[in-house]
Write a protein that holds these residues in place. Sequence first.
Motif, PDB file in Angstrom:
ATOM      1  N   TRP A   9       9.586  -9.486   5.148  1.00 19.45           N
ATOM      2  CA  TRP A   9       8.671  -9.295   4.012  1.00 19.45           C
ATOM      3  C   TRP A   9       7.624  -8.240   4.372  1.00 19.45           C
ATOM      4  O   TRP A   9       7.334  -7.344   3.574  1.00 19.45           O
ATOM      5  N   PHE A  10       7.076  -8.335   5.583  1.00 22.01           N
ATOM      6  CA  PHE A  10       6.092  -7.341   6.024  1.00 22.01           C
ATOM      7  C   PHE A  10       6.763  -5.974   6.193  1.00 22.01           C
ATOM      8  O   PHE A  10       6.148  -4.947   5.931  1.00 22.01           O
ATOM      9  N   GLU A  11       8.011  -5.954   6.638  1.00 20.17           N
ATOM     10  CA  GLU A  11       8.729  -4.674   6.744  1.00 20.17           C
ATOM     11  C   GLU A  11       8.872  -4.017   5.373  1.00 20.17           C
ATOM     12  O   GLU A  11       8.778  -2.800   5.244  1.00 20.17           O
ATOM     13  N   THR A  12       9.081  -4.842   4.347  1.00 22.86           N
ATOM     14  CA  THR A  12       9.140  -4.311   2.980  1.00 22.86           C
ATOM     15  C   THR A  12       7.798  -3.690   2.599  1.00 22.86           C
ATOM     16  O   THR A  12       7.753  -2.619   1.990  1.00 22.86           O
ATOM     17  N   LEU A  13       6.693  -4.356   2.989  1.00 21.66           N
ATOM     18  CA  LEU A  13       5.374  -3.761   2.739  1.00 21.66           C
ATOM     19  C   LEU A  13       5.274  -2.418   3.449  1.00 21.66           C
ATOM     20  O   LEU A  13       4.714  -1.456   2.913  1.00 21.66           O
ATOM     21  N   GLY A  14       5.814  -2.336   4.665  1.00 28.43           N
ATOM     22  CA  GLY A  14       5.790  -1.082   5.418  1.00 28.43           C
ATOM     23  C   GLY A  14       6.564   0.020   4.717  1.00 28.43           C
ATOM     24  O   GLY A  14       6.129   1.177   4.682  1.00 28.43           O
ATOM     25  N   GLN A  15       7.697  -0.317   4.121  1.00 29.20           N
ATOM     26  CA  GLN A  15       8.479   0.676   3.368  1.00 29.20           C
ATOM     27  C   GLN A  15       7.699   1.153   2.147  1.00 29.20           C
ATOM     28  O   GLN A  15       7.677   2.341   1.826  1.00 29.20           O
ATOM     29  N   LEU A  16       7.037   0.208   1.475  1.00 28.17           N
ATOM     30  CA  LEU A  16       6.234   0.576   0.307  1.00 28.17           C
ATOM     31  C   LEU A  16       5.032   1.422   0.721  1.00 28.17           C
ATOM     32  O   LEU A  16       4.640   2.354   0.027  1.00 28.17           O
ATOM     33  N   MET A  17       4.456   1.106   1.889  1.00 32.73           N
ATOM     34  CA  MET A  17       3.322   1.883   2.402  1.00 32.73           C
ATOM     35  C   MET A  17       3.745   3.325   2.654  1.00 32.73           C
ATOM     36  O   MET A  17       3.020   4.259   2.312  1.00 32.73           O
ATOM     37  N   ARG A  18       4.903   3.498   3.228  1.00 38.40           N
ATOM     38  CA  ARG A  18       5.429   4.843   3.496  1.00 38.40           C
ATOM     39  C   ARG A  18       5.643   5.598   2.171  1.00 38.40           C
ATOM     40  O   ARG A  18       5.310   6.774   2.059  1.00 38.40           O
ATOM     41  N   ALA A  19       6.159   4.877   1.168  1.00 36.86           N
ATOM     42  CA  ALA A  19       6.398   5.510  -0.136  1.00 36.86           C
ATOM     43  C   ALA A  19       5.090   5.901  -0.829  1.00 36.86           C
ATOM     44  O   ALA A  19       5.064   6.840  -1.616  1.00 36.86           O
ATOM     45  N   GLU A  20       4.014   5.174  -0.528  1.00 39.86           N
ATOM     46  CA  GLU A  20       2.703   5.462  -1.137  1.00 39.86           C
ATOM     47  C   GLU A  20       1.829   6.239  -0.167  1.00 39.86           C
ATOM     48  O   GLU A  20       0.612   6.069  -0.155  1.00 39.86           O
ATOM     49  N   GLY A  21       2.436   7.087   0.638  1.00 37.32           N
ATOM     50  CA  GLY A  21       1.750   7.781   1.725  1.00 37.32           C
ATOM     51  C   GLY A  21       0.434   8.424   1.354  1.00 37.32           C
ATOM     52  O   GLY A  21      -0.559   8.267   2.068  1.00 37.32           O
ATOM     53  N   GLU A  22       0.375   9.147   0.236  1.00 38.76           N
ATOM     54  CA  GLU A  22      -0.849   9.852  -0.131  1.00 38.76           C
ATOM     55  C   GLU A  22      -2.004   8.884  -0.362  1.00 38.76           C
ATOM     56  O   GLU A  22      -3.140   9.155   0.020  1.00 38.76           O
ATOM     57  N   HIS A  23      -1.718   7.747  -0.963  1.00 33.25           N
ATOM     58  CA  HIS A  23      -2.760   6.734  -1.200  1.00 33.25           C
ATOM     59  C   HIS A  23      -3.376   6.301   0.133  1.00 33.25           C
ATOM     60  O   HIS A  23      -4.604   6.209   0.251  1.00 33.25           O
ATOM     61  N   PHE A  24      -2.542   6.067   1.128  1.00 32.17           N
ATOM     62  CA  PHE A  24      -3.056   5.610   2.420  1.00 32.17           C
ATOM     63  C   PHE A  24      -3.716   6.754   3.189  1.00 32.17           C
ATOM     64  O   PHE A  24      -4.671   6.520   3.933  1.00 32.17           O
ATOM     65  N   ARG A  25      -3.261   7.979   2.998  1.00 28.63           N
ATOM     66  CA  ARG A  25      -3.912   9.130   3.645  1.00 28.63           C
ATOM     67  C   ARG A  25      -5.347   9.290   3.124  1.00 28.63           C
ATOM     68  O   ARG A  25      -6.257   9.631   3.858  1.00 28.63           O
ATOM     69  N   ARG A  26      -5.541   9.003   1.838  1.00 33.66           N
ATOM     70  CA  ARG A  26      -6.898   9.097   1.275  1.00 33.66           C
ATOM     71  C   ARG A  26      -7.831   8.052   1.880  1.00 33.66           C
ATOM     72  O   ARG A  26      -9.037   8.258   1.949  1.00 33.66           O
ATOM     73  N   LEU A  27      -7.267   6.919   2.318  1.00 36.06           N
ATOM     74  CA  LEU A  27      -8.098   5.874   2.945  1.00 36.06           C
ATOM     75  C   LEU A  27      -8.499   6.253   4.363  1.00 36.06           C
ATOM     76  O   LEU A  27      -9.459   5.714   4.897  1.00 36.06           O
ATOM     77  N   GLY A  28      -7.731   7.145   4.977  1.00 37.32           N
ATOM     78  CA  GLY A  28      -8.054   7.576   6.333  1.00 37.32           C
ATOM     79  C   GLY A  28      -7.098   7.011   7.358  1.00 37.32           C
ATOM     80  O   GLY A  28      -6.357   6.059   7.112  1.00 37.32           O
ATOM     81  N   TYR A  29      -7.146   7.648   8.496  1.00 37.58           N
ATOM     82  CA  TYR A  29      -6.275   7.276   9.600  1.00 37.58           C
ATOM     83  C   TYR A  29      -6.646   5.878  10.103  1.00 37.58           C
ATOM     84  O   TYR A  29      -7.817   5.568  10.276  1.00 37.58           O
ATOM     85  N   ALA A  30      -5.655   5.060  10.335  1.00 42.49           N
ATOM     86  CA  ALA A  30      -5.890   3.715  10.860  1.00 42.49           C
ATOM     87  C   ALA A  30      -5.010   3.507  12.085  1.00 42.49           C
ATOM     88  O   ALA A  30      -3.845   3.933  12.103  1.00 42.49           O
ATOM     89  N   GLU A  31      -5.558   2.884  13.079  1.00 43.27           N
ATOM     90  CA  GLU A  31      -4.789   2.592  14.283  1.00 43.27           C
ATOM     91  C   GLU A  31      -5.208   1.215  14.783  1.00 43.27           C
ATOM     92  O   GLU A  31      -6.294   1.054  15.347  1.00 43.27           O
ATOM     93  N   THR A  32      -4.350   0.259  14.531  1.00 39.76           N
ATOM     94  CA  THR A  32      -4.662  -1.096  14.971  1.00 39.76           C
ATOM     95  C   THR A  32      -3.399  -1.920  15.136  1.00 39.76           C
ATOM     96  O   THR A  32      -2.395  -1.708  14.456  1.00 39.76           O
ATOM     97  N   ARG A  33      -3.471  -2.822  16.074  1.00 39.97           N
ATOM     98  CA  ARG A  33      -2.408  -3.801  16.314  1.00 39.97           C
ATOM     99  C   ARG A  33      -3.053  -5.147  16.025  1.00 39.97           C
ATOM    100  O   ARG A  33      -4.058  -5.504  16.645  1.00 39.97           O
ATOM    101  N   PHE A  34      -2.507  -5.863  15.064  1.00 40.97           N
ATOM    102  CA  PHE A  34      -3.119  -7.126  14.683  1.00 40.97           C
ATOM    103  C   PHE A  34      -2.030  -8.152  14.363  1.00 40.97           C
ATOM    104  O   PHE A  34      -0.845  -7.820  14.320  1.00 40.97           O
ATOM    105  N   ALA A  35      -2.460  -9.377  14.166  1.00 42.90           N
ATOM    106  CA  ALA A  35      -1.513 -10.445  13.831  1.00 42.90           C
ATOM    107  C   ALA A  35      -2.033 -11.220  12.637  1.00 42.90           C
ATOM    108  O   ALA A  35      -3.238 -11.301  12.409  1.00 42.90           O
ATOM    109  N   VAL A  36      -1.100 -11.757  11.888  1.00 47.67           N
ATOM    110  CA  VAL A  36      -1.395 -12.648  10.770  1.00 47.67           C
ATOM    111  C   VAL A  36      -0.883 -14.021  11.170  1.00 47.67           C
ATOM    112  O   VAL A  36       0.284 -14.179  11.512  1.00 47.67           O
TER     113      VAL A  36
END
Length: 146
Positions: A9-36
């Motif tokens: 399910w999270f991998e699907t979110l990752g695919q959608l994130m890649r498809a919405e690349g410009e939206h996330f680029r506008r938010l800025g670079y993020a670098e984090t390793r986290f857990a849910v």
Amino acid sequence: MPSFPEARWFETLGQLMRAEGEHFRRLGYAETRFAVRIIPDNVSNGGDRIVGLTIDGYQLSEVKPVADLNEFDPDFVICGKREIWDRMLGEIIENGRPDLRHTLSSLALVGEELWLESTDQLREDKFYRFNQTLQELLNLAAKVPD
């Protein structure tokens, strides 16, 4: 189809994130390793489910089930009971985003329904630094196919 909190399910979110690349680029670079960490509503539902995620730049680069948090070494862990996660995701699916009182930031700030765990305050601060990226990632749940 995968469902929350399966790694797929999270991998699907990752695919959608890649498809919405410009939206996330506008938010800025993020670098984090986290857990849910999803805590069952009652003990008969089994034990905690933990999924480890890594955001590298503008994409979700790693998703995996986590059995040992020390080995995964996250910057922070977002913890909450299943019912809280389900409520947030239900609002996202229905409205595209959660009610303002039920965002990651609002829930973790109060610390009663969601809370953060970390061994290092500087690493925990990444939750606040990249919070909008994390929320927008979860908001993609509205686009996960049924």
